[in-house]
Design a protein around this motif. Structure first.
Motif, PDB file in Angstrom:
ATOM      1  N   ARG A   1      59.993  91.850 -23.843  1.00  0.00           N
ATOM      2  CA  ARG A   1      59.406  90.639 -24.428  1.00  0.00           C
ATOM      3  C   ARG A   1      58.015  90.317 -23.902  1.00  0.00           C
ATOM      4  N   HIS A   2      57.805  90.576 -22.616  1.00  0.00           N
ATOM      5  CA  HIS A   2      56.540  90.126 -22.007  1.00  0.00           C
ATOM      6  C   HIS A   2      55.576  91.268 -21.680  1.00  0.00           C
ATOM      7  N   LEU A   3      56.106  92.467 -21.445  1.00  0.00           N
ATOM      8  CA  LEU A   3      55.216  93.599 -21.201  1.00  0.00           C
ATOM      9  C   LEU A   3      55.002  94.428 -22.451  1.00  0.00           C
ATOM     10  N   HIS A   4      55.810  94.109 -23.493  1.00  0.00           N
ATOM     11  CA  HIS A   4      55.685  94.777 -24.787  1.00  0.00           C
ATOM     12  C   HIS A   4      55.781  96.289 -24.653  1.00  0.00           C
ATOM     13  N   ILE A   5      56.767  96.712 -23.836  1.00  0.00           N
ATOM     14  CA  ILE A   5      56.986  98.147 -23.645  1.00  0.00           C
ATOM     15  C   ILE A   5      58.077  98.593 -24.621  1.00  0.00           C
ATOM     16  N   ALA A   6      57.722  99.521 -25.489  1.00  0.00           N
ATOM     17  CA  ALA A   6      58.702 100.060 -26.437  1.00  0.00           C
ATOM     18  C   ALA A   6      59.504 101.143 -25.743  1.00  0.00           C
ATOM     19  N   PRO A   7      60.789 101.284 -26.074  1.00  0.00           N
ATOM     20  CA  PRO A   7      61.601 102.345 -25.457  1.00  0.00           C
ATOM     21  C   PRO A   7      60.991 103.713 -25.702  1.00  0.00           C
ATOM     22  N   SER A   8      60.906 104.523 -24.628  1.00  0.00           N
ATOM     23  CA  SER A   8      60.304 105.856 -24.765  1.00  0.00           C
ATOM     24  C   SER A   8      61.356 106.912 -25.035  1.00  0.00           C
TER      25      SER A   8
ATOM     26  N   ASP B   1      69.635  94.272 -14.300  1.00  0.00           N
ATOM     27  CA  ASP B   1      69.005  95.209 -15.230  1.00  0.00           C
ATOM     28  C   ASP B   1      68.802  94.598 -16.609  1.00  0.00           C
ATOM     29  N   GLN B   2      69.751  93.765 -17.037  1.00  0.00           N
ATOM     30  CA  GLN B   2      69.604  93.123 -18.338  1.00  0.00           C
ATOM     31  C   GLN B   2      68.414  92.155 -18.345  1.00  0.00           C
ATOM     32  N   ILE B   3      68.282  91.400 -17.263  1.00  0.00           N
ATOM     33  CA  ILE B   3      67.188  90.438 -17.173  1.00  0.00           C
ATOM     34  C   ILE B   3      65.840  91.148 -17.091  1.00  0.00           C
ATOM     35  N   ILE B   4      65.768  92.185 -16.249  1.00  0.00           N
ATOM     36  CA  ILE B   4      64.525  92.935 -16.092  1.00  0.00           C
ATOM     37  C   ILE B   4      64.164  93.650 -17.394  1.00  0.00           C
ATOM     38  N   GLY B   5      65.162  94.259 -18.042  1.00  0.00           N
ATOM     39  CA  GLY B   5      64.908  94.946 -19.305  1.00  0.00           C
ATOM     40  C   GLY B   5      64.418  94.012 -20.385  1.00  0.00           C
ATOM     41  N   LEU B   6      65.004  92.819 -20.437  1.00  0.00           N
ATOM     42  CA  LEU B   6      64.581  91.824 -21.419  1.00  0.00           C
ATOM     43  C   LEU B   6      63.139  91.405 -21.178  1.00  0.00           C
ATOM     44  N   TYR B   7      62.777  91.262 -19.907  1.00  0.00           N
ATOM     45  CA  TYR B   7      61.406  90.888 -19.572  1.00  0.00           C
ATOM     46  C   TYR B   7      60.433  91.994 -19.976  1.00  0.00           C
ATOM     47  N   GLU B   8      60.799  93.247 -19.714  1.00  0.00           N
ATOM     48  CA  GLU B   8      59.945  94.373 -20.094  1.00  0.00           C
ATOM     49  C   GLU B   8      59.658  94.365 -21.594  1.00  0.00           C
TER      50      GLU B   8
END
Length: 340
Positions: free
Chosen positions: A333-340, A324-331
């Motif tokens: 940094r690379h998908l530029h998804i801000a927390p909703s 989850d940490q790796i996937i969240g970091l990717y979201e």
């Protein structure tokens, strides 16, 4: 209308990123939980009552064979878990992409179940049921680079890790020269020489049933607990704290062992038996279930359940905390998804 639907679609995490997160989580899990897996295997293979329980089994192994015996089979087991989680997470992501609604990009609960089951079956055929080998690692790298078609190639040459692991773990004694199998590669060669190549696929049927059901439940439960406990939805940009991921992963990992206990016992018995000294005792999955039930009683089909509950849920907790940490970091940094 289609334009609006297209705009509503959220960017998705590529399967190779899911695969990488799974591989790192698997490496950490293997290092922590190998002793419990050894104890589980010894209990499942114990027909004469040598071990009185988990603590007695562990202490007897340490007393008679040394502390290092608790890490017997670590090399194939660590490789096994790393490749298994790589394939599981990557293939599940591929299946989920296929089952998503083409208009909204959303995944139904049925689609999530089917994706998990497909990933579990693929994992059982490709990883769970031949040996630790650099060639297998190379093929897994091809999966990450070339994508889904290379899974077929892995299935043809990579199936047998679990057989080797269990054969190594069932050996008792301190003196290496008295052991039949000297290591993972020697074990695989001996099995092929004495039993043929198909010997590496012993226990494939119960492994497929166990893994398919396990992963269907696990992926669905993990998503449900994330939403229920933390209001976390995949792709929303939020990164769970490691302890939150561990709780969700632990809970998601509890149901499978109870439901699939008989498949796991049968898998272990089929993988452990060899043709040395006569005919095979168990002719297949159904025959093994009937024989164990007739000779040892119904509860024997759940032998080793407690060690499985001690290993699998904590293992899922560790794996998901890393993934989850790796996937969240990717979201972020690379998908530029801000927390909703």
């Amino acid at each position: 209308m289609s334009q609006e639907s297209s705009n509503d679609k959220k960017p998705t995490i590529p399967p190779y990123m899911k695969a990488i997160s799974g591989s790192l989580g698997g490496a950490v899990e293997a290092s922590c939980l190998q002793p419990i897996d050894v104890i589980k295997t010894r209990l499942q293979l114990d027909r004469s009552g040598n071990y009185k329980g988990i603590i007695h089994c562990g202490s007897k192994i340490v007393r008679t064979e040394g502390v290092r015996a608790l890490w017997k089979g670590l090399t194939p087991f660590a490789t096994h878990l790393t490749l298994k989680y790589t394939l599981r997470m990557g293939s599940n992501a591929v299946f989920q992409s296929a089952f998503k609604d083409s208009e909204t990009g959303k995944l139904s609960n049925q689609g999530r179940l089917m994706s998990g089951f497909g990933a579990g079956v693929l994992e059982a055929l490709a990883i769970v049921t031949p040996f630790e080998d650099d060639f297998v690692s190379m093929l897994m790298f091809q999966l990450l680079v070339l994508g889904f078609p290379s899974i077929v190639l892995i299935s043809l040459v990579g199936n047998g890790n679990g057989v080797v692991k269990i054969r190594l773990q069932q050996q008792k004694g301190l003196s290496p020269e008295l052991l039949k199998y000297k290591g993972p590669i020697h074990c695989a060669r001996t099995i092929i020489r004495e039993e043929g190549v198909l010997g590496l696929w012993a226990g494939a049927a119960p492994t497929v049933m166990r893994n398919g059901t396990n992963q269907a439940a696990m992926f669905t439960a993990k998503n449900a607990f994330d939403v229920l406990l933390w209001k976390k939805h995949e792709g929303d940009g939020r990164v769970l704290q490691p302890w939150q991921s561990m709780i969700s992963g632990f809970l998601a990992g509890t149901a499978g062992p109870v439901c699939t206990g008989p498949f796991d016992v049968v898998k272990t018995r089929l993988m452990a038996q060899s043709r040395e000294g006569g005919e095979l005792k168990y002719k297949g999955m159904v025959h093994a279930i009937r024989t164990i039930y007739a000779e040892e009683g119904l509860l024997a089909l759940w032998k080793g359940l407690l060690p499985r509950l001690m290993r699998i849920p904590p293992g899922q907790a560790i794996m998901w905390a890393v993934a989850d940490q790796i996937i969240g970091l990717y979201e972020r940094r690379h998908l530029h998804i801000a927390p909703s």
